[in-house]
Design a protein around this motif. Structure first.
Motif, short mmCIF file in Angstrom:
data_model
loop_
_atom_site.label_atom_id
_atom_site.label_comp_id
_atom_site.label_asym_id
_atom_site.label_seq_id
_atom_site.Cartn_x
_atom_site.Cartn_y
_atom_site.Cartn_z
N GLY A 138 -21.59 83.07 33.70
CA GLY A 138 -21.40 84.41 33.17
C GLY A 138 -21.49 85.50 34.23
N TRP A 139 -21.99 85.15 35.41
CA TRP A 139 -22.11 86.13 36.49
C TRP A 139 -20.75 86.50 37.10
CZ3 TRP A 139 -26.45 87.44 40.13
CH2 TRP A 139 -27.70 87.36 39.50
N ASP A 140 -19.74 85.71 36.86
CA ASP A 140 -18.45 85.99 37.48
C ASP A 140 -17.98 87.39 37.14
OD1 ASP A 140 -16.16 85.54 38.95
OD2 ASP A 140 -15.14 84.41 37.39
N GLY A 141 -17.70 88.21 38.15
CA GLY A 141 -17.30 89.60 37.96
C GLY A 141 -18.39 90.60 38.22
N VAL A 142 -19.61 90.12 38.55
CA VAL A 142 -20.75 91.03 38.71
C VAL A 142 -20.58 92.01 39.86
CG1 VAL A 142 -22.08 89.47 40.20
CG2 VAL A 142 -23.28 91.11 38.73
N LEU A 143 -19.85 91.62 40.91
CA LEU A 143 -19.68 92.52 42.05
C LEU A 143 -18.98 93.82 41.66
CD1 LEU A 143 -18.74 90.18 45.04
CD2 LEU A 143 -20.67 91.75 44.93
N ASP A 144 -18.15 93.77 40.65
CA ASP A 144 -17.44 94.97 40.21
C ASP A 144 -18.31 95.88 39.36
OD1 ASP A 144 -15.09 94.12 41.46
OD2 ASP A 144 -14.44 93.01 39.68
N LYS A 145 -19.51 95.43 39.03
CA LYS A 145 -20.35 96.16 38.09
C LYS A 145 -21.60 96.79 38.71
CE LYS A 145 -17.55 95.28 34.81
NZ LYS A 145 -16.72 96.38 34.28
N VAL A 146 -21.74 96.69 40.01
CA VAL A 146 -22.89 97.31 40.67
C VAL A 146 -22.40 98.38 41.63
CG1 VAL A 146 -24.38 95.29 40.48
CG2 VAL A 146 -22.92 95.55 42.49
N VAL A 147 -23.24 99.38 41.85
CA VAL A 147 -22.92 100.43 42.82
C VAL A 147 -23.22 99.94 44.23
CG1 VAL A 147 -23.52 102.74 43.60
CG2 VAL A 147 -23.33 102.27 41.15
N ASP A 148 -24.39 99.35 44.40
CA ASP A 148 -24.81 98.86 45.71
C ASP A 148 -24.76 97.34 45.71
OD1 ASP A 148 -25.92 98.32 48.15
OD2 ASP A 148 -27.85 99.29 47.76
N LYS A 149 -23.77 96.79 46.38
CA LYS A 149 -23.59 95.33 46.38
C LYS A 149 -24.73 94.60 47.09
CE LYS A 149 -18.54 95.28 45.94
NZ LYS A 149 -18.46 96.63 45.40
N LYS A 150 -25.55 95.33 47.84
CA LYS A 150 -26.66 94.70 48.55
C LYS A 150 -27.68 94.10 47.58
CE LYS A 150 -26.39 97.59 52.72
NZ LYS A 150 -27.08 98.61 53.54
N VAL A 151 -27.75 94.62 46.35
CA VAL A 151 -28.72 94.09 45.39
C VAL A 151 -28.38 92.66 44.99
CG1 VAL A 151 -29.15 96.42 44.51
CG2 VAL A 151 -27.54 94.93 43.30
N LEU A 152 -27.16 92.24 45.27
CA LEU A 152 -26.71 90.89 44.91
C LEU A 152 -26.70 89.93 46.09
CD1 LEU A 152 -23.69 91.94 42.68
CD2 LEU A 152 -25.83 90.94 41.86
N GLU A 153 -27.07 90.42 47.26
CA GLU A 153 -26.99 89.60 48.47
C GLU A 153 -27.79 88.30 48.32
OE1 GLU A 153 -25.58 88.71 52.31
OE2 GLU A 153 -25.02 90.25 50.86
N GLY A 154 -27.11 87.19 48.58
CA GLY A 154 -27.76 85.89 48.53
C GLY A 154 -27.82 85.25 47.16
N ALA A 155 -27.41 85.96 46.11
CA ALA A 155 -27.43 85.38 44.77
C ALA A 155 -26.41 84.24 44.69
CB ALA A 155 -27.10 86.45 43.72
N VAL A 156 -26.76 83.20 43.95
CA VAL A 156 -25.89 82.04 43.79
C VAL A 156 -25.69 81.78 42.30
CG1 VAL A 156 -25.68 79.54 44.16
CG2 VAL A 156 -26.64 81.00 45.96
N PHE A 157 -24.46 81.54 41.91
CA PHE A 157 -24.20 81.21 40.51
C PHE A 157 -23.16 80.11 40.41
CE2 PHE A 157 -21.35 84.72 41.54
CZ PHE A 157 -20.13 84.36 40.97
N LEU A 158 -23.11 79.51 39.26
CA LEU A 158 -22.18 78.41 39.00
C LEU A 158 -20.84 78.98 38.55
CD1 LEU A 158 -22.50 75.28 39.00
CD2 LEU A 158 -22.79 75.45 36.53
N SER A 159 -19.75 78.46 39.09
CA SER A 159 -18.43 78.91 38.68
C SER A 159 -17.42 77.80 38.96
CB SER A 159 -18.02 80.18 39.43
OG SER A 159 -16.72 80.59 39.05
N PRO A 160 -16.42 77.65 38.09
CA PRO A 160 -15.42 76.62 38.33
C PRO A 160 -14.29 77.05 39.26
CG PRO A 160 -14.98 77.69 36.26
CD PRO A 160 -16.25 78.30 36.79
N PHE A 161 -14.28 78.35 39.64
CA PHE A 161 -13.12 78.88 40.37
C PHE A 161 -13.54 80.01 41.29
CE2 PHE A 161 -9.77 82.15 40.57
CZ PHE A 161 -8.73 81.41 41.13
N LEU A 162 -12.90 80.07 42.45
CA LEU A 162 -13.15 81.14 43.41
C LEU A 162 -11.81 81.55 44.00
CD1 LEU A 162 -15.32 82.81 44.88
CD2 LEU A 162 -15.41 81.01 46.62
N ALA A 163 -11.44 82.81 43.82
CA ALA A 163 -10.11 83.28 44.24
C ALA A 163 -9.92 83.22 45.75
CB ALA A 163 -9.89 84.71 43.74
#
Length: 395
Positions: free
Chosen positions: A275-300
């Motif tokens: 469910g995390w897919d798309g999170v980068l588009d929803k934060v102002v400061d992308k640094k808060v997500l640095e190093g986060a890992v999530f499960l996804s079947p696809f990566l563009a």
């Protein structure tokens, strides 16, 4: 993925945290249309009509629109290549996609509309709540149903139903193994939505697996749908000896949680579900997500030739970068194509039987299906580094 309804309010995330129906950019088709842009109505000689169900409006619209558009890319690709060889006939595919608003009652009405139009297989639903609402009816009708992204376990309880994506339990167990065995953390905190089947299902499987592996859940903080303030839960987690935080939530929640965690001075690593897919588009400061890992079947950004060909076509058609839901839609159409070719017939019973006899190399992995309707394919991990999604190799 499950039915969601998120009332998004700006809370330090500025205007980028809009409702899910505005997720992504570029042209997003909505409404009930055929894959060629015209109204699909019934089937004629030389065509095979696929019905689609998913949210095209409302809070979960981003998911349904992506699935629909990914399916349209696949259909155009297949038809341009000559169609599908079924026995001694060659068929062109058509798509009739209805908006179910990620709602059970609406999904039932939309499904009945599709059946009235003469669909021959069902791509959908996109969300689990809607899928569970129509599951018994599609089984009674005997039609092949493949959900591209619904992860509730009971979506495949009937013999006519199959799933392309990971189940909730598989996600939870996979991320628990990653946290305890791969990263070596024994003290784990969780924050999840206890009013959402998806979040709860993944969380329960994660907790059970962590304990089985010798780890300990030191904090289990819950919230409810529509929550936007997570400071109480995060403060509790901060006061424990947790080494990592698992958040099996949707990207809107993930954006709020990681942003507020940073504001509280928390430095714990975060891991999440698909469910995390798309999170980068929803934060102002992308640094808060640095190093986060999530499960996804696809990566563009995957350099795989097939992935990049799809990304190029999708961008040209919709002026947007495809997400995992678009890839799910694309792969589901190709699964239906493979079932048609294997069966050599268009009857639902023949297609359902063929599902356990095919292997499809898709954008989300090479997949086969067992008699329970579940997919057999490997998991992929995504790590956020320098404000970008990157593939992460996990041994």
């Amino acid at each position: 993925m499950k039915k969601i309804f998120k009332k998004v309010v700006s809370l330090g995330l500025l205007g980028t945290l809009t409702v899910a129906s505005l997720a992504g950019c570029g042209t997003k088709n909505t409404g009930s249309t055929g894959s060629d842009g015209g109204e699909a109505s019934g089937t004629g000689d030389g065509t095979f009509l696929i019905g689609g169900l998913g949210p095209l409006t409302g809070q979960a619209a981003s998911y349904g629109i992506s699935v629909k558009q990914g399916a349209e890319v696949a259909i155009q690709e297949i038809n341009d290549a000559g169609g599908v060889k079924v026995g001694d006939k060659t068929l062109q595919l058509k798509l009739q996609f209805e908006d179910d608003e990620a709602d059970g009652d609406t999904a039932m009405a939309a499904y009945n509309t599709l059946m009235d139009k003469g669909i021959q297989a069902l791509l959908g639903t996109v969300t689990s709540g809607a899928g569970l609402a129509i599951a018994d009816q599609t089984n009674a009708d005997g039609i092949l149903q493949i959900t591209p992204s619904g992860s509730a376990k009971d979506l495949t309880k009937n013999p006519n139903a199959f799933r392309l994506c990971f189940t909730d339990p598989l996600q939870g167990e996979t991320m628990a193994d990653y946290a305890v065995n791969t990263l070596g953390y024994k003290k784990v905190a969780m924050i999840y939505n206890n009013s959402d089947d998806y979040s709860t299902g993944v969380a329960e499987a994660f907790e059970s697996k962590v304990k089985e592996l010798g780890g300990e859940i030191v904090a289990k903080e819950a919230f409810v749908t529509d929550a936007v303030d997570f400071n109480t839960q995060l403060t509790t987690i901060k006061g424990t000896d947790a080494q990592i935080v698992f958040a099996p939530v949707y990207y809107q929640d993930a954006a709020y949680i990681t942003t507020q965690a940073s504001e509280l001075g928390m430095t714990l690593p975060f891991i999440g579900s698909d469910g995390w897919d798309g999170v980068l588009d929803k934060v102002v400061d992308k640094k808060v997500l640095e190093g986060a890992v999530f499960l996804s079947p696809f990566l563009a950004t995957d350099p795989d030739t097939a992935v990049q060909a799809f990304v190029t076509k999708y961008k040209e058609k919709y002026n947007a970068t495809p997400d995992q839901f678009a890839a799910d839609g694309y792969d589901t159409v190709n699964v239906i194509k493979a079932a048609l070719e294997k069966a050599g017939k268009t009857g639902s019973a023949d297609l359902i039987k063929a599902m356990t006899e095919i292997e499809v190399k898709g954008l989300t992995g090479t997949v086969t299906f067992d008699a329970s309707g579940e997919p057999n394919k490997g998991a992929k991990f995504v790590e956020i580094k320098n404000g970008e999604y990157t593939a992460k190799t996990v041994e």
